[in-house]
Design an enzyme around this catalytic site. Structure first.
Site, mmCIF file in Angstrom:
data_model
loop_
_atom_site.group_PDB
_atom_site.id
_atom_site.type_symbol
_atom_site.label_atom_id
_atom_site.label_comp_id
_atom_site.label_asym_id
_atom_site.label_seq_id
_atom_site.Cartn_x
_atom_site.Cartn_y
_atom_site.Cartn_z
ATOM 1 N N ASP A 13 0.986 -1.296 -0.078
ATOM 2 C CA ASP A 13 -0.060 -0.057 -0.153
ATOM 3 C C ASP A 13 0.675 1.234 -0.068
ATOM 4 O OD1 ASP A 13 -2.346 -1.768 0.454
ATOM 5 O OD2 ASP A 13 -1.923 -1.884 2.315
ATOM 6 N N HIS A 41 -4.148 -1.880 -6.187
ATOM 7 C CA HIS A 41 -3.278 -0.813 -6.639
ATOM 8 C C HIS A 41 -4.252 0.338 -7.033
ATOM 9 C CE1 HIS A 41 0.268 -3.764 -7.470
ATOM 10 N NE2 HIS A 41 -0.129 -3.795 -6.401
HETATM 11 P P1 GDP Z 1 -0.296 0.065 -3.967
HETATM 12 O O1 GDP Z 1 -0.965 -1.059 -3.836
HETATM 13 O O2 GDP Z 1 0.939 0.170 -3.672
HETATM 14 O O3 GDP Z 1 -0.671 0.823 -5.324
HETATM 15 O O4 GDP Z 1 -0.942 1.148 -2.903
HETATM 16 P P2 GDP Z 1 -2.595 1.338 -2.443
HETATM 17 O O5 GDP Z 1 -3.393 1.853 -3.802
HETATM 18 O O6 GDP Z 1 -3.067 0.517 -1.939
HETATM 19 O O7 GDP Z 1 -2.649 2.618 -1.584
HETATM 20 C C1 GDP Z 1 -2.087 3.994 -1.742
HETATM 21 C C2 GDP Z 1 -3.128 4.781 -1.427
HETATM 22 O O8 GDP Z 1 -2.666 5.918 -1.418
HETATM 23 C C3 GDP Z 1 -4.260 5.118 -2.753
HETATM 24 O O9 GDP Z 1 -5.526 5.318 -2.164
HETATM 25 C C4 GDP Z 1 -3.646 6.309 -3.330
HETATM 26 O O10 GDP Z 1 -4.658 6.936 -4.116
HETATM 27 C C5 GDP Z 1 -3.197 7.248 -2.453
HETATM 28 N N1 GDP Z 1 -2.025 7.950 -2.869
HETATM 29 C C6 GDP Z 1 -0.795 7.558 -3.477
HETATM 30 N N2 GDP Z 1 -0.073 8.619 -3.659
HETATM 31 C C7 GDP Z 1 -0.449 9.681 -2.661
HETATM 32 C C8 GDP Z 1 -0.173 11.019 -2.366
HETATM 33 O O11 GDP Z 1 0.982 11.409 -2.619
HETATM 34 N N3 GDP Z 1 -1.038 11.743 -1.651
HETATM 35 C C9 GDP Z 1 -2.323 11.282 -0.978
HETATM 36 N N4 GDP Z 1 -3.051 12.120 -0.353
HETATM 37 N N5 GDP Z 1 -2.568 10.084 -1.427
HETATM 38 C C10 GDP Z 1 -1.823 9.140 -2.269
#
Ligand code: GDP
Length: 424
Positions: A13, A41
């Site tokens: 995440d 993701h």
């Molecule tokens: P992944 O599985 O590694 O792709 O990550 P996830 O999607 O599970 O979690 C990342 C969360 O953080 C998602 O809800 C994204 O939209 C959010 N996100 C990613 N980058 C940023 C950021 O720079 N700022 C904020 N506020 N949210 C972010």
């Protein structure tokens, strides 16, 4: 042409999806090399907001070929649901832009069932599985008790193979869990619906990737979860059931001789962890609730509240080392903007001694975090796009992390949208 990998450095995440979505512009092929429909993701772009489970995050870019490699847990049902969901929002998924490895093993109907039954049996000792069947799938794969996607083209071989596997698996279902056994009718239904639907996407992706490599195509490997959930290098047994680290990408993608030149490690500006297991830097109470709310830390797949904590420099440094990351994308810096002071887990206290080394998993339960605090910036940074425009204290925070983990931070994200990014 050398390849690139985008991997998670922490517990998952971290924001890998948004980084793959951003960088796919520079690639011809995106390959998922491990894990299955338990990923979440999150990608926000011109088509809307998506939580991709099995589809590679390059699916939104025209001209990019997306591959589900032999290392993934290929769940036909989950994939078809996902293809339908993205198609509803105007994203075309066709056999031209999605290719499934004929050597990917299929997640069979009983894997999800067994995952559920085992979590129920474990009760308060449960792993906190997403119940997508991933652990039963991988254990069966390594026992050579699944079928490969390419077998769908050999119906006679497939029928005999599946009937043998069903007979064997029913022994466990009935004998161990007292559950209903599967029938050939159940399997036929699964074959005729979900499996039939994925057939057009299945091909020899190994040959395709080898040719692409010879032709100098740019290939990106996309990981699921992070270093600390790697089966061999993570917090075993509270890991996932596959290898999340970049060095597995050549094996799981179908390009075993690949040379990975760039390994982009995604690190979150603070820590989160879904499910059970030791989480040394965990925060509780009101402080934790504020951080969880600020970062919207609820699982993309399950909606479960994520456990939260400050950045853990011990675990992050270890994560960088086992990934052999060459550069870092630091995400969600904007989430810390309301804090007067930002807590940092600088070291662990283990048996009365402070340590910088990430300990053996069985010792993690005894570790206590050694915390420090650094000044916050107390201003909205979400519209900033240039490094030099960030407040000095925010730059200091990034540089402190960079120095502690020994890897350059090349990107800082300040919002979930594709363009909310600062390149250094
Ligand atoms: P992944 O599985 O590694 O792709 O990550 P996830 O999607 O599970 O979690 C990342 C969360 O953080 C998602 O809800 C994204 O939209 C959010 N996100 C990613 N980058 C940023 C950021 O720079 N700022 C904020 N506020 N949210 C972010």
């Amino acid at each position: 042409m050398a390849c690139t990998a985008i991997v998670g450095i922490n517990w998952g995440d971290e924001g890998k999806g948004r980084m793959v979505d951003l960088l796919t512009e520079q690639f011809d092929i995106v390959v998922r090399y491990q894990g299955g429909g338990n990923a979440g993701h999150t990608v926000i772009n011109e088509y809307g907001k998506f939580a991709l489970h099995l589809l590679p995050s390059g699916i939104f870019r025209k001209g990019v070929v997306n591959v589900l490699g032999n290392g993934v847990a290929m769940d036909p049902e989950s994939l078809m649901n996902e293809i339908r969901d993205v198609a509803d929002k105007g994203v075309a998924v066709t056999p031209e832009n999605l290719k499934i490895s004929d050597r990917a093993s299929l997640l069979l109907p009983w894997h999800r069932k067994l995952d559920e039954l085992e979590e129920m049996r474990l009760a308060d000792k449960k792993y906190g599985s997403t119940k997508q069947g991933i652990a039963p799938f991988y254990s069966d794969k390594y026992q050579k008790k699944t079928v490969m996607a390419g077998e769908l083209f050999y119906p006679d071989v497939l029928e005999a193979h599946l009937k043998d596997l069903m007979e064997w698996k029913n022994l466990t279902l009935k004998g161990v869990y007292g559950a209903e056994p599967y029938t050939w009718e159940d399997l036929k239904k699964w074959l005729e619906t979900s499996c039939e639907a994925i057939r057009p996407y299945i091909c020899n992706t190994g040959a395709l990737l080898r040719k692409a490599q010879k032709d100098g195509k740019r290939i990106l490997f996309e990981a699921q979860l992070g270093s600390l959930r790697d089966l061999d290098y993570g917090i075993y047994p509270m890991t996932t059931s596959s290898n999340t680290i970049a060095s597995f990408a050549p094996v799981g993608s179908g390009l075993p001789g690949a040379d990975i030149e760039r390994i982009i490690g995604v690190v979150k500006a603070y820590s989160t962890c879904v499910g059970e297991g030791p989480f040394v830097c965990e925060m509780f109470g009101e402080e934790a609730e504020r951080l969880r709310e600020a970062g919207s830390e609820y699982g993309a797949k399950t909606g479960r509240p994520r456990r939260v904590g400050p950045i853990d420099l011990v675990a992050t440094r270890y994560g960088v080392e086992v990934q052999a990351a060459t550069e870092i994308a630091l995400t969600k810096l904007d989430v810390l903007s309301d804090m007067d002071e930002i807590p940092v887990c600088a070291r662990y206290l283990l048996d009365g001694e402070e340590t910088d080394e990430f300990p053996f998993p069985a010792a993690l339960g005894k570790c206590k975090p050694v915390m420090t605090k650094v000044p916050g910036w107390k201003s909205d940074i979400s519209r900033i796009r240039k490094w030099e425009d960030l407040p000095e204290t925010a730059r200091n925070y990034v540089e402190m992390i960079e120095q502690a983990i020994g890897c350059p931070v090349k990107w800082v994200s300040v919002g979930p949208e594709r363009e909310s990014i600062i390149m250094r």
